[in-house]
Design an enzyme around this catalytic site. Structure first.
Site, PDB file in Angstrom:
ATOM      1  N   SER A 124       0.821  -1.209   0.000  1.00  9.74           N
ATOM      2  CA  SER A 124       0.000   0.000   0.000  1.00  9.74           C
ATOM      3  C   SER A 124       0.853   1.257   0.000  1.00  9.74           C
ATOM      4  CB  SER A 124      -0.878   0.019   1.249  1.00  9.74           C
ATOM      5  OG  SER A 124      -1.658  -1.138   1.318  1.00  9.74           O
ATOM      6  N   HIS A 166      -1.332  -2.666  -7.216  1.00 12.50           N
ATOM      7  CA  HIS A 166      -2.006  -2.426  -5.937  1.00 12.50           C
ATOM      8  C   HIS A 166      -3.522  -2.500  -6.117  1.00 12.50           C
ATOM      9  CE1 HIS A 166      -2.997   0.567  -2.486  1.00 12.50           C
ATOM     10  NE2 HIS A 166      -2.962  -0.663  -2.030  1.00 12.50           N
ATOM     11  N   GLU A 224      -3.846   0.355  -8.879  1.00 11.70           N
ATOM     12  CA  GLU A 224      -2.746   1.301  -9.106  1.00 11.70           C
ATOM     13  C   GLU A 224      -1.538   0.510  -9.619  1.00 11.70           C
ATOM     14  OE1 GLU A 224      -3.479   4.900  -5.895  1.00 11.70           O
ATOM     15  OE2 GLU A 224      -2.524   3.086  -5.153  1.00 11.70           O
TER      16      GLU A 224
HETATM   17  N1  NAD Z   1      -6.112  -4.548   3.922  1.00 15.61           N
HETATM   18  C1  NAD Z   1      -6.256  -3.716   2.910  1.00 15.61           C
HETATM   19  O1  NAD Z   1      -7.254  -2.985   2.838  1.00 15.61           O
HETATM   20  C2  NAD Z   1      -5.212  -3.653   1.823  1.00 15.61           C
HETATM   21  C3  NAD Z   1      -5.578  -3.077   0.586  1.00 15.61           C
HETATM   22  C4  NAD Z   1      -4.621  -3.049  -0.454  1.00 15.61           C
HETATM   23  C5  NAD Z   1      -3.339  -3.556  -0.232  1.00 15.61           C
HETATM   24  N2  NAD Z   1      -3.021  -4.089   0.983  1.00 15.61           N
HETATM   25  C6  NAD Z   1      -1.664  -4.623   1.152  1.00 15.61           C
HETATM   26  O2  NAD Z   1      -1.733  -6.036   0.991  1.00 15.61           O
HETATM   27  C7  NAD Z   1      -0.713  -6.657   1.804  1.00 15.61           C
HETATM   28  C8  NAD Z   1      -1.358  -7.688   2.714  1.00 15.61           C
HETATM   29  O3  NAD Z   1      -2.354  -7.054   3.489  1.00 15.61           O
HETATM   30  P1  NAD Z   1      -3.609  -7.845   4.088  1.00 15.61           P
HETATM   31  O4  NAD Z   1      -4.615  -6.822   4.435  1.00 15.61           O
HETATM   32  O5  NAD Z   1      -3.977  -8.985   3.191  1.00 15.61           O
HETATM   33  O6  NAD Z   1      -2.954  -8.389   5.443  1.00 15.61           O
HETATM   34  P2  NAD Z   1      -3.364  -9.620   6.387  1.00 15.61           P
HETATM   35  O7  NAD Z   1      -2.910  -9.246   7.756  1.00 15.61           O
HETATM   36  O8  NAD Z   1      -4.781 -10.031   6.164  1.00 15.61           O
HETATM   37  O9  NAD Z   1      -2.436 -10.813   5.798  1.00 15.61           O
HETATM   38  C9  NAD Z   1      -1.043 -10.750   5.869  1.00 15.61           C
HETATM   39  C10 NAD Z   1      -0.441 -12.034   5.339  1.00 15.61           C
HETATM   40  O10 NAD Z   1       0.990 -11.946   5.508  1.00 15.61           O
HETATM   41  C11 NAD Z   1       1.459 -13.156   6.071  1.00 15.61           C
HETATM   42  N3  NAD Z   1       2.662 -12.874   6.845  1.00 15.61           N
HETATM   43  C12 NAD Z   1       2.751 -12.300   8.063  1.00 15.61           C
HETATM   44  N4  NAD Z   1       4.039 -12.247   8.457  1.00 15.61           N
HETATM   45  C13 NAD Z   1       4.764 -12.818   7.474  1.00 15.61           C
HETATM   46  C14 NAD Z   1       6.136 -13.099   7.300  1.00 15.61           C
HETATM   47  N5  NAD Z   1       7.031 -12.765   8.240  1.00 15.61           N
HETATM   48  N6  NAD Z   1       6.539 -13.715   6.141  1.00 15.61           N
HETATM   49  C15 NAD Z   1       5.623 -14.049   5.188  1.00 15.61           C
HETATM   50  N7  NAD Z   1       4.304 -13.825   5.305  1.00 15.61           N
HETATM   51  C16 NAD Z   1       3.887 -13.224   6.432  1.00 15.61           C
HETATM   52  C17 NAD Z   1       0.322 -13.633   6.965  1.00 15.61           C
HETATM   53  O11 NAD Z   1       0.434 -15.020   7.205  1.00 15.61           O
HETATM   54  C18 NAD Z   1      -0.888 -13.297   6.087  1.00 15.61           C
HETATM   55  O12 NAD Z   1      -1.089 -14.325   5.131  1.00 15.61           O
HETATM   56  C19 NAD Z   1       0.006  -5.536   2.540  1.00 15.61           C
HETATM   57  O13 NAD Z   1       1.143  -5.166   1.823  1.00 15.61           O
HETATM   58  C20 NAD Z   1      -1.038  -4.409   2.515  1.00 15.61           C
HETATM   59  O14 NAD Z   1      -0.454  -3.128   2.602  1.00 15.61           O
HETATM   60  C21 NAD Z   1      -3.943  -4.183   2.017  1.00 15.61           C
END
Ligand code: NAD
Length: 283
Positions: free
Chosen positions: A118, A139, A151
């Protein structure tokens, strides 16, 4: 053209992206550190598709076809033949760098490695690989199956071909891509997060209640949800990581996370994913 997509990370976004891509006819390999989590994600996708069939939004044959395109693994090397790998693990630069080092070794040379970060600097991920010209940001937004925007983030190192392929992938998934330079927060989060942060500040200073802040922004700006409900949807840990990355890059006080947000994350109040955040989802 992307025929085979690798997704790394089985959180909120990883599972949404899997659904989007599989519905677009792309073969998807989901990788999580534990086979159990990867399998659970495919199972959850099956349940979500079943609900769509019940509601008449998808027919049963389509559901079976979508599911047949998705496999789960814990092994990074299972992604070797992917045309594109999109990582969506925790918003932590060191974790993502380590993952990109591993992906660079495991995945065929001509593949694109992309991040769903993000806010984090995409160039930092590009530079830990031997293929910086084939690294970019893709993104998607939450919930991925519903949100149309993607994005496409262009770090200084990316080739034109990489950006074009990333754009083509987003379009093939039925999304509307926009292009943005590699700056923290890109377009949406750079504009959105000062607003969300200030909503927490307003709650913290007692200017208005949670429900009135959310009701005001829904009723007064026609937003589909209020800022505190949106923070719960995004995840407070992810939101805090986004604000920290924005503050790190720009030193703008509007990006300095309000103390109560940090305290809530420390307490494990992460929003919907932990069943408690600004709202209580345990009932
Ligand atoms: N939540 C949102 O609204 C959103 C929107 C767009 C982009 N993002 C981006 O997407 C990515 C994931 O976000 P999310 O909301 O799915 O998070 P989440 O917390 O739901 O999931 C995170 C994932 O990362 C894994 N993880 C945690 N620590 C780890 C490690 N040390 N090594 C490998 N994997 C590991 C976890 O097991 C899990 O599968 C981030 O970069 C976030 O910025 C999130």
């Amino acid at each position: 053209m992307v025929k085979r997509l690798g997704i790394v990370g089985s959180g909120i976004m990883g599972s949404g992206i899997a659904e989007v891509a599989a519905k677009a006819g792309v073969e998807v390999i989901l990788r999580s550190r534990k086979q159990q989590s990867a399998d659970a994600m495919v199972e959850a996708l099956g349940k979500s598709l079943d609900k769509q069939v019940e509601r008449g939004k998808l027919d049963a044959t389509e559901r079976d076809q979508v599911l047949s395109r998705v496999t789960a693994t814990h092994d990074l090397h299972a992604l070797a033949d992917c045309d594109l790998v999109l990582e969506s693990v925790v918003e932590d630069l060191d974790v993502k760098k380590e993952l990109f080092r591993g992906l660079d070794l495991a995945v065929k040379d001509e593949a694109i490695l992309a991040t769903n970060t993000s806010t984090l600097p995409v160039v930092e991920l590009a530079m830990v690989t031997e293929r910086p010209e084939r690294v970019c940001g893709i993104h998607l937004f939450n919930p991925a199956p519903l949100m149309s925007l993607v994005e496409i983030v262009r770090p200084l190192t990316a080739s034109e071909e990489t950006i074009e392929q990333a754009r083509g992938f987003a379009e093939a998934c039925g999304k509307e891509p926009v292009e943005v330079k590699d700056r923290a927060g890109f377009i949406v989060n750079a504009l959105l997060f000062p607003y969300l942060n200030n909503a927490v500040r307003m709650l913290e200073t007692g200017t208005a209640t949670r429900d009135d802040i959310d009701a005001a922004m829904k009723g007064g700006c026609n937003f589909p949800m209020g800022p505190l409900a949106l923070l719960d949807l995004v995840g407070l840990d992810t939101s805090l990581a986004i604000l920290d990355a924005l503050y790190d890059e720009f030193r703008d006080p509007n990006y300095a996370a309000v103390p109560s947000l940090r305290r809530m994350v420390t307490a494990g109040h992460l929003g919907r994913k932990s069943k408690i955040g600004f709202y209580d989802y345990r009932k």
